[in-house]
Motif scaffolding. Structure first.
Motif, PDB file in Angstrom:
ATOM      1  N   GLU A   1      -1.586   1.766  12.821  1.00 62.10           N
ATOM      2  CA  GLU A   1      -0.743   2.947  13.028  1.00 62.10           C
ATOM      3  C   GLU A   1      -0.822   4.068  11.894  1.00 62.10           C
ATOM      4  O   GLU A   1      -0.970   5.290  12.313  1.00 62.10           O
ATOM      5  N   TYR A   2      -0.501   3.546  10.566  1.00 58.95           N
ATOM      6  CA  TYR A   2      -0.798   4.552   9.615  1.00 58.95           C
ATOM      7  C   TYR A   2      -2.262   5.156   9.395  1.00 58.95           C
ATOM      8  O   TYR A   2      -2.415   6.160   9.278  1.00 58.95           O
TER       9      TYR A   2
ATOM     10  N   ASP B   1       0.781  -1.230  -0.076  1.00 61.19           N
ATOM     11  CA  ASP B   1       0.153  -0.087  -0.047  1.00 61.19           C
ATOM     12  C   ASP B   1       1.014   1.385  -0.131  1.00 61.19           C
ATOM     13  O   ASP B   1       1.292   1.620   1.130  1.00 61.19           O
TER      14      ASP B   1
ATOM     15  N   ASP C   1      -2.626   7.744  12.118  1.00 61.55           N
ATOM     16  CA  ASP C   1      -1.768   8.755  11.876  1.00 61.55           C
ATOM     17  C   ASP C   1      -2.635   9.769  10.873  1.00 61.55           C
ATOM     18  O   ASP C   1      -2.758  10.925  10.954  1.00 61.55           O
TER      19      ASP C   1
ATOM     20  N   ARG D   1       6.935  10.097   7.059  1.00 61.24           N
ATOM     21  CA  ARG D   1       6.024   9.056   7.617  1.00 61.24           C
ATOM     22  C   ARG D   1       5.540   8.049   6.489  1.00 61.24           C
ATOM     23  O   ARG D   1       5.483   7.009   6.737  1.00 61.24           O
TER      24      ARG D   1
ATOM     25  N   ARG E   1      -1.945  -6.024   8.994  1.00 64.15           N
ATOM     26  CA  ARG E   1      -0.711  -6.071   8.294  1.00 64.15           C
ATOM     27  C   ARG E   1       0.203  -4.915   9.242  1.00 64.15           C
ATOM     28  O   ARG E   1      -0.233  -4.055   9.614  1.00 64.15           O
ATOM     29  N   ARG E   2       1.517  -5.323   9.215  1.00 63.15           N
ATOM     30  CA  ARG E   2       2.294  -4.473   9.801  1.00 63.15           C
ATOM     31  C   ARG E   2       2.157  -2.959   9.420  1.00 63.15           C
ATOM     32  O   ARG E   2       2.374  -2.566   8.362  1.00 63.15           O
ATOM     33  N   GLY E   3       2.109  -2.065  10.737  1.00 65.22           N
ATOM     34  CA  GLY E   3       1.858  -0.692  10.201  1.00 65.22           C
ATOM     35  C   GLY E   3       0.683  -0.047   9.908  1.00 65.22           C
ATOM     36  O   GLY E   3       0.424   1.205   9.786  1.00 65.22           O
ATOM     37  N   ALA E   4      -0.307  -0.878   9.419  1.00 65.18           N
ATOM     38  CA  ALA E   4      -1.430  -0.414   8.561  1.00 65.18           C
ATOM     39  C   ALA E   4      -2.309   0.386   9.636  1.00 65.18           C
ATOM     40  O   ALA E   4      -2.907   1.384   9.550  1.00 65.18           O
TER      41      ALA E   4
ATOM     42  N   HIS F   1      -5.647   9.016   3.066  1.00 65.44           N
ATOM     43  CA  HIS F   1      -5.251   7.689   2.617  1.00 65.44           C
ATOM     44  C   HIS F   1      -5.655   6.786   3.621  1.00 65.44           C
ATOM     45  O   HIS F   1      -5.162   6.663   4.659  1.00 65.44           O
ATOM     46  N   VAL F   2      -6.373   5.844   2.859  1.00 65.44           N
ATOM     47  CA  VAL F   2      -7.144   4.630   4.057  1.00 65.44           C
ATOM     48  C   VAL F   2      -6.053   3.294   3.495  1.00 65.44           C
ATOM     49  O   VAL F   2      -5.849   3.167   2.288  1.00 65.44           O
ATOM     50  N   PRO F   3      -5.642   2.941   4.391  1.00 61.70           N
ATOM     51  CA  PRO F   3      -4.696   1.632   3.804  1.00 61.70           C
ATOM     52  C   PRO F   3      -5.350   0.542   3.013  1.00 61.70           C
ATOM     53  O   PRO F   3      -6.550   0.302   3.457  1.00 61.70           O
ATOM     54  N   ALA F   4      -4.582   0.272   1.965  1.00 58.88           N
ATOM     55  CA  ALA F   4      -5.464  -0.695   1.148  1.00 58.88           C
ATOM     56  C   ALA F   4      -5.089  -2.095   1.762  1.00 58.88           C
ATOM     57  O   ALA F   4      -5.202  -2.779   0.513  1.00 58.88           O
ATOM     58  N   VAL F   5      -4.738  -2.288   2.664  1.00 61.50           N
ATOM     59  CA  VAL F   5      -4.387  -3.799   3.022  1.00 61.50           C
ATOM     60  C   VAL F   5      -5.198  -3.995   4.521  1.00 61.50           C
ATOM     61  O   VAL F   5      -5.645  -3.032   5.058  1.00 61.50           O
TER      62      VAL F   5
END
Ligand code: SF4
Ligand code: SF4
Lengths: 413, 367
Positions: free
Chosen positions: B129-130, A144, B133, A155, B124-127, B116-120
């Motif tokens: 938290e991202y 992603d 943010d 970031r 998944r690692r970091g999703a 941005h919305v995580p597309a995963v």
């Protein structure tokens, strides 16, 4: 007249590409773990494994289109129910691989053990790989990658790095192989070195007349996609840049009577490379550069060379995730195009509106207005599908291209 | 001023800032909790026979949702909208923010935020938290742009209102399936609700459901489910109903896909939206839901006892079309009748032939 001259680098390229496809088939038969990737997926990661190879369906589709089998493969996919409006790369690929590699000039790609896509060039690609994921029951790992309206943020880079780490673990788990970060770091160095020489090759376009055509860059970019991270790629681009510089020094240029220096915006028209370049050459016009290839080796929004001294290999690979045109916005695209126009003294810009690639094309009307009105450079928009020849009319395109040349003449008076 | 603009203007004039949200699933609860009226910018077809302003910026092979959206925003020019929020739902939409920015005259520029919305998967690692943010960034932008302050209690209240609204939507669809309302009426109502505050949506749905409760069911026709981004144009829906089809399931991005799942209520937007996007009813635009998509569609068809399926394709929507052959094949293998229709801007001239195909399909599945 601009024409294809098979230089030594050209002959070398043919050997490299042919061997690359053959090698992959042989290694897969011998048990290598096969990954299919989207073009910007960091291939250097796979070099960190002893026996992992990667294939790039988009590049293979371009090859098929260039060799004249794009339309027949598109039709095969359409017969399976895939809409003619879907990207022609995807249709070619599905037409080929749902027919056991039919018509592929490279014998098709070995079946994958893992699919790795990303959503930065386009989300469509993830949907395309999902088709194989479902049909063949093969794991699909999606990266992603946030789109950039402004230069990539720290970031975002960290988020991307964390996904690369995840990808490494996934490959370790699925392939049963251990990852070696040093081998990956070496591969990354090779890529950075290759990019440096690529930019030296492109710089030949600044010469008057230009030392290259954009068509040369379209052809020569292929190993950037299929051989990233290898010493052979760095060596090939060193050879290409050296040879090109030497030819320029000797006054050997593709269009000695160059009267119009043009810039191309969009993916290469793979089915038209020869025809278009020679027909333009007859008009003393040379498309000397293209946004599709001038972005290689730089970052989004700029043509300046990459600078990675302060970044680790994974960070460096994350930092380049938005370099191609599709994953960044209008402002950045405009910035880089302005730089290209100024540095290469461009007389006119050809916007190739490409129904297959909406991500590239759907900003072009505003980009065209910007170039025409704010930079004062004549432009034209023509319809070209990069790989489906049915969606291209040579005559209509050339009527417009000739009109562009006239408006350049007009502007010069 | 068209009906949608009038609806939005009423909100705007009542002192509510109106935030135009790009489709498909923006974080409405969060926006609402800050005292801002969110309006998802779709469903404009009935109001714009042509899109002359959008045509100056977009080639005609952009989907109609994107072209109508640009037309609406450029025509509106800030008269009713006070800001814009875009999230990365698809390739077409992500290209639009700067195009709109350039299309609006300098004096009509709107504050615009991209999210941005995580597309995963959130696993998944970091999703997670991202996403957190991004949500923090969105909240900070909303607070600054509209001089408001985030309040966790208000957020939870909004979450509960949206959950209530989704429940009512499901109830309303059930009534349509039972023949107590026409699906075309529900689709029309949905189009209007999109431009109302959730409190008003609830009231309107309560009225709709209340009226349905009083009705005796109309004789049921062949039970059909429909898939796509938006419902087909009203005349096509009416043609379907006229041909004896009862639309009992709406696997549409602005209907069942949007209502089917309500996350666990929370005061924490990060936890809530991680749940929202992770467990959302599968949609072709939500990449991590891909593996759940066919099973979810099949069980929806089963639940609503639909024996036939109509795909209402939005021309040029790659998300939908990559999946179509697979879904069609799977449903046909189960003996479900399948009809695929395609809609685009300016397709009025095709409506006649579409109606003929619908009638033929209705006859076929009745046999
Ligand atoms: S839509 Fe464009 S970016 Fe995506 S696969 Fe096709 S050519 Fe590549
Ligand atoms: S219809 Fe498809 S392509 Fe168009 S905006 Fe919606 S998801 Fe994107």
């Amino acid at each position: 007249m601009a024409q294809f001259v098979k230089t030594d680098a050209g002959k070398r390229l043919t050997r490299l590409i042919t061997n690359g496809y053959m090698d992959n088939i042989v290694k897969a038969q011998q048990g290598a773990f096969v990954v299919w990737i989207a073009i910007i997926v960091p291939a250097e990661i796979f070099a960190g494994f002893d026996n992992v190879i990667y294939c790039v369906p988009e590049s293979h589709s371009a090859l098929c289109a260039g060799k004249g089998v794009g339309v027949s493969l598109c039709e095969k996919a359409e017969n399976l129910g895939y809409s003619m409006d879907l990207c022609s790369y995807a249709r070619i690929d599905m037409g080929c691989h749902f027919n056991q590699g039919a018509d592929s000039p490279a014998g098709g790609l070995p079946k994958p053990d893992l699919l790795v896509s990303n959503n930065n060039n386009c989300t469509l690609l993830a949907k395309w790989f999902d088709v194989y994921h479902r049909e063949w029951d093969i794991p699909h790992f999606i990266l992603d990658i946030p789109f950039c309206y402004q230069p990539q943020k720290q970031r975002d880079m960290e988020y991307i790095v964390s996904q690369f780490q995840d990808l490494i673990q996934t490959v370790e788990k699925l392939s049963g192989q251990k990852f070696n970060p040093e081998k990956m770091a070496q591969a990354w160095e090779n890529s950075v070195e290759a990019a440096k020489h690529w930019r030296r090759f492109l710089a030949a376009a600044k010469n008057k007349p230009s030392g290259i055509t954009a068509f040369d860059s379209f052809v020569q970019m292929a190993p950037t996609l299929t051989m990233r991270g290898t010493p052979e790629l760095a060596e090939h681009y060193r050879f290409l840049a050296d040879e090109t510089e030497a030819r320029v020094d000797q006054g050997i240029v593709p269009a000695p009577n160059e009267k119009y220096r043009l810039l191309w915006d969009n993916i290469a028209p793979w089915h038209q490379l020869r025809k278009m370049s020679s027909r333009l050459g007859a008009l003393d016009a040379n498309i000397i550069a293209a946004s599709y290839t001038y972005c290689i080796g730089s970052l989004e929004g700029s043509l300046d060379p990459l600078e990675f001294a302060s970044l680790s290999p994974l960070e460096g690979m994350a930092r380049v995730q938005n370099f191609t045109i599709c994953p960044h916005g209008l402002q950045l695209r405009g910035q880089a195009m302005k730089q290209a126009i100024e540095e290469m003294d461009i007389d006119g810009v050809v916007f190739a509106s490409n129904r297959s690639c909406k991500v590239y094309s759907l900003m072009q009307m505003d980009q065209q207005r910007y170039v025409q009105e704010e930079l004062g450079v004549p432009t034209v928009m023509i319809d070209v599908d990069h790989a489906d020849e049915r969606k291209y009319s040579e005559e209509t395109a050339f009527v417009r291209l000739e009109a562009l040349l006239e408006s350049i003449d007009e502007a010069r008076r | 001023m068209n009906a949608i603009q009038s609806q939005l203007k009423a909100l705007h004039d009542a002192g509510k800032p109106v935030l135009g949200c790009f489709p498909l699933y923006p974080p409405l609860e969060l926006i609402h909790s800050l005292g801002i009226a969110p309006a998802v910018l779709w469903g404009f077809k009935p109001y714009f026979p042509q899109v002359p302003l959008a045509d100056k910026h977009l080639q005609n092979y952009a989907c109609s949702v994107g072209r109508y959206l640009v037309e609406f925003v450029l025509q509106d020019a800030g008269e009713t909208l006070d800001g814009l929020l875009m999230y990365n739902a698809c390739d077409t939409l992500r290209n639009l923010p700067e195009i709109i920015g350039r299309g609006l005259a300098k004096d009509a520029a709107l504050p615009l935020h991209t999210f941005h919305v995580p597309a995963v998967s959130m696993e998944r690692r970091g999703a997670r938290e991202y996403l957190k943010d991004r949500l923090d960034g969105l909240i900070a932008w909303l607070e600054a742009a509209f001089s408001v302050k985030f309040d966790p209690d208000a957020f939870e209240k909004s979450v509960n209102l949206y959950a209530e609204m989704r429940g009512l939507m499901q109830k309303a669809q059930k009534f349509a399936g039972e023949g107590k309302a026409l699906f075309s009426e529900l689709a029309e109502l949905c189009g209007k609700l999109n431009f109302m505050l959730v409190e008003d949506q609830i009231a309107a749905l309560q009225d709709f459901c209340g009226a349905c409760e009083q009705k005796t069911p109309a004789p049921a026709g062949s039970r059909v489910a429909i898939s796509g981004i938006l419902p087909p144009p009203p005349e096509i829906l009416k043609a379907m109903e006229g041909a004896g089809l009862t639309i009992v399931g709406a696997d549409l991005a602005n209907m069942h896909r949007a209502w089917a799942y309500s996350p666990t209520p929370s005061k924490d937007p990060a936890a809530y939206y991680a749940d929202f996007y992770e467990n959302h009813f599968p949609c072709t635009t939500l990449l991590p839901t891909a593996d759940r998509r066919l099973p979810a569609l099949e069980s929806m068809l089963e639940d609503c006892r639909a024996g036939a399926w109509i795909f209402a394709g939005e021309k040029f929507c790659e998300h939908e079309y990559f999946e179509l052959p697979y879904v069609e094949k799977a449903l046909k293998a189960k003996g479900i009748g399948v009809l695929s229709l395609e809609f685009s801007l300016g397709d009025e001239q095709n409506l006649g032939s579409m109606k003929t195909r619908i009638e033929a399909f209705a006859e076929m599945i009745e046999k």
